[in-house]
Design an enzyme around this catalytic site. Structure first.
Site, PDB file in Angstrom:
ATOM      1  N   GLU A  53       0.791  -1.232   0.000  1.00  0.00           N
ATOM      2  CA  GLU A  53       0.000   0.000   0.000  1.00  0.00           C
ATOM      3  C   GLU A  53       0.829   1.291   0.000  1.00  0.00           C
ATOM      4  O   GLU A  53       0.279   2.355  -0.215  1.00  0.00           O
ATOM      5  CB  GLU A  53      -0.964   0.004   1.193  1.00  0.00           C
ATOM      6  CG  GLU A  53      -0.314   0.218   2.533  1.00  0.00           C
ATOM      7  CD  GLU A  53      -0.941   1.391   3.272  1.00  0.00           C
ATOM      8  OE1 GLU A  53      -2.069   1.779   2.951  1.00  0.00           O
ATOM      9  OE2 GLU A  53      -0.265   1.928   4.145  1.00  0.00           O
ATOM     10  N   ASN A  54       2.144   1.183   0.212  1.00  0.00           N
ATOM     11  CA  ASN A  54       3.009   2.365   0.160  1.00  0.00           C
ATOM     12  C   ASN A  54       3.979   2.319  -1.015  1.00  0.00           C
ATOM     13  O   ASN A  54       4.968   3.054  -1.039  1.00  0.00           O
ATOM     14  CB  ASN A  54       3.817   2.505   1.454  1.00  0.00           C
ATOM     15  CG  ASN A  54       2.968   2.688   2.684  1.00  0.00           C
ATOM     16  OD1 ASN A  54       3.041   1.894   3.615  1.00  0.00           O
ATOM     17  ND2 ASN A  54       2.136   3.715   2.700  1.00  0.00           N
ATOM     18  N   HIS A  87       1.733  -1.556   8.804  1.00  0.00           N
ATOM     19  CA  HIS A  87       1.413  -0.125   8.905  1.00  0.00           C
ATOM     20  C   HIS A  87       2.439   0.697   9.656  1.00  0.00           C
ATOM     21  O   HIS A  87       2.720   1.829   9.262  1.00  0.00           O
ATOM     22  CB  HIS A  87       0.024   0.118   9.522  1.00  0.00           C
ATOM     23  CG  HIS A  87      -0.331   1.576   9.648  1.00  0.00           C
ATOM     24  ND1 HIS A  87      -0.518   2.391   8.545  1.00  0.00           N
ATOM     25  CD2 HIS A  87      -0.523   2.371  10.736  1.00  0.00           C
ATOM     26  CE1 HIS A  87      -0.830   3.616   8.957  1.00  0.00           C
ATOM     27  NE2 HIS A  87      -0.824   3.634  10.271  1.00  0.00           N
ATOM     28  N   HIS A  92      -3.690  -4.231   9.322  1.00  0.00           N
ATOM     29  CA  HIS A  92      -3.047  -2.961   9.019  1.00  0.00           C
ATOM     30  C   HIS A  92      -3.538  -1.941  10.048  1.00  0.00           C
ATOM     31  O   HIS A  92      -4.601  -1.326   9.890  1.00  0.00           O
ATOM     32  CB  HIS A  92      -3.406  -2.533   7.597  1.00  0.00           C
ATOM     33  CG  HIS A  92      -2.467  -1.530   7.026  1.00  0.00           C
ATOM     34  ND1 HIS A  92      -1.216  -1.868   6.546  1.00  0.00           N
ATOM     35  CD2 HIS A  92      -2.570  -0.185   6.861  1.00  0.00           C
ATOM     36  CE1 HIS A  92      -0.608  -0.791   6.096  1.00  0.00           C
ATOM     37  NE2 HIS A  92      -1.403   0.248   6.295  1.00  0.00           N
ATOM     38  N   ASN A 130      -4.592   1.696   4.565  1.00  0.00           N
ATOM     39  CA  ASN A 130      -5.266   2.993   4.593  1.00  0.00           C
ATOM     40  C   ASN A 130      -4.953   3.862   3.377  1.00  0.00           C
ATOM     41  O   ASN A 130      -5.637   4.852   3.130  1.00  0.00           O
ATOM     42  CB  ASN A 130      -4.915   3.754   5.879  1.00  0.00           C
ATOM     43  CG  ASN A 130      -3.424   3.980   6.054  1.00  0.00           C
ATOM     44  OD1 ASN A 130      -2.648   3.029   6.080  1.00  0.00           O
ATOM     45  ND2 ASN A 130      -3.013   5.228   6.181  1.00  0.00           N
ATOM     46  N   HIS A 131      -3.933   3.495   2.590  1.00  0.00           N
ATOM     47  CA  HIS A 131      -3.630   4.231   1.356  1.00  0.00           C
ATOM     48  C   HIS A 131      -4.133   3.483   0.113  1.00  0.00           C
ATOM     49  O   HIS A 131      -3.619   3.710  -0.987  1.00  0.00           O
ATOM     50  CB  HIS A 131      -2.120   4.478   1.241  1.00  0.00           C
ATOM     51  CG  HIS A 131      -1.583   5.452   2.249  1.00  0.00           C
ATOM     52  ND1 HIS A 131      -1.933   6.786   2.241  1.00  0.00           N
ATOM     53  CD2 HIS A 131      -0.736   5.282   3.298  1.00  0.00           C
ATOM     54  CE1 HIS A 131      -1.320   7.412   3.240  1.00  0.00           C
ATOM     55  NE2 HIS A 131      -0.591   6.519   3.900  1.00  0.00           N
ATOM     56  N   HIS A 137       5.657   0.136  10.066  1.00  0.00           N
ATOM     57  CA  HIS A 137       6.928   0.138   9.334  1.00  0.00           C
ATOM     58  C   HIS A 137       8.140  -0.174  10.197  1.00  0.00           C
ATOM     59  O   HIS A 137       9.273   0.056   9.775  1.00  0.00           O
ATOM     60  CB  HIS A 137       7.157   1.479   8.617  1.00  0.00           C
ATOM     61  CG  HIS A 137       6.181   1.763   7.540  1.00  0.00           C
ATOM     62  ND1 HIS A 137       6.356   2.780   6.619  1.00  0.00           N
ATOM     63  CD2 HIS A 137       5.007   1.172   7.201  1.00  0.00           C
ATOM     64  CE1 HIS A 137       5.340   2.809   5.780  1.00  0.00           C
ATOM     65  NE2 HIS A 137       4.502   1.837   6.119  1.00  0.00           N
TER      66      HIS A 137
END
Length: 271
Positions: A39-40, A178, A153, A67-68, A180
């Site tokens: 997602e990142n 999430h 997440h 969330n992204h 990291h």
């Protein structure tokens, strides 16, 4: 089943490291299933379709989001065409895509992968616990699937731990994403489920959770807009967790962290 889960891929550094190293890593670990949180991947915010395709080419079987999920708008119409990319299952009904995927291995074994978004310190979403419960009831471990992986997440370690204990004995692995930062609490819970609070990221750790240090640090010093955040571009560390399960019960028989390349201390599973 031998399962490799890799944490949030952040920016080009993370993408390049993953696509370059995953083929050999998958072979070395004899991994049957590879799940990647992506997602990142796109400049730290979202996932583009071509990036997901590159992950699949490198050896990923499922790509999860968070969330992204919708930061790259082109994924919205595309996600319904690619079931191997899953967004949080606890998004409201009618949201594009699916929150789970059942991967079928070449030998016929099946693995359920579920992605949910936490609610503590996160955007308002539906209940992640009931979302996981529904998926687990629809795909019982040791019966319709030989393994089940839950990607939580979430921001709060307490919420992730509660998810792990709530579904201990019902899934193969509960792993957090999430934040990291890889945690040191990889373990097999009392009921046989492997658990880790956060898998960490696949990105440059000479950073503020994957983003360039200058602009990210200024946000804590000043309450005025700063330059746009951008991913750090140094050598990436691939971080994740490796789990071995029993095909009869679906429960974990071994668990180990993975940290490969970059700045962090190295950890290569030997199970």
């Amino acid at each position: 089943m031998r399962i490799l889960f890799l944490g949030d891929v952040v920016g080009r550094s993370g993408r390049d490291a993953l696509t370059a190293q995953l083929p050999e890593l998958k072979s070395r670990l004899r991994a049957d299933l590879v799940v990647v949180n992506g997602e990142n991947a796109s400049h730290g915010f979202g996932l583009a379709p071509e990036m997901a395709r590159a992950f699949f080419t490198a050896g990923a079987d499922v790509v999860s989001l968070g969330n992204h999920s919708w930061d790259r708008k082109e994924i919205i119409p595309w996600i319904d065409q690619e079931p191997r990319v899953i967004r949080p299952a606890n998004y409201p009904p009618g949201t594009p895509g699916k929150g789970s995927f059942v991967a079928v291995l070449g030998d016929g074994r099946k693995a359920l992968v579920v992605n949910v978004l936490g609610r503590l310190f996160m955007e308002p979403v539906d209940d992640p616990f009931r979302a996981v419960q529904a998926e687990v009831q629809a795909h019982p471990l040791g019966k319709s699937v030989q393994a089940a992986i839950i990607d939580v997440h979430a921001e709060a370690s307490s919420e992730k731990a509660a998810m792990g204990h709530s579904f201990d004995g019902l899934v193969s692995l509960v792993v957090g994403t999430h934040t990291h930062t890889p945690t040191a609490d990889h373990q097999i819970l009392a009921g046989g489920t492997a658990y880790m609070t956060d898998a960490g990221m696949c990105g440059d750790y000479d950073s503020v959770i994957g983003m360039q240090k200058g602009a990210a640090s200024l946000r804590f010093w000043r309450k005025v807009p700063t330059e746009k955040l951008a991913p750090a571009e140094g050598d990436a560390t691939l971080c994740g967790i490796f789990v071995v399960t029993d095909d009869t019960t679906g429960l974990a028989t071994g668990v180990a962290p993975l940290r490969l390349g970059g700045r962090l201390s190295q950890a290569m599973p030997t199970i």
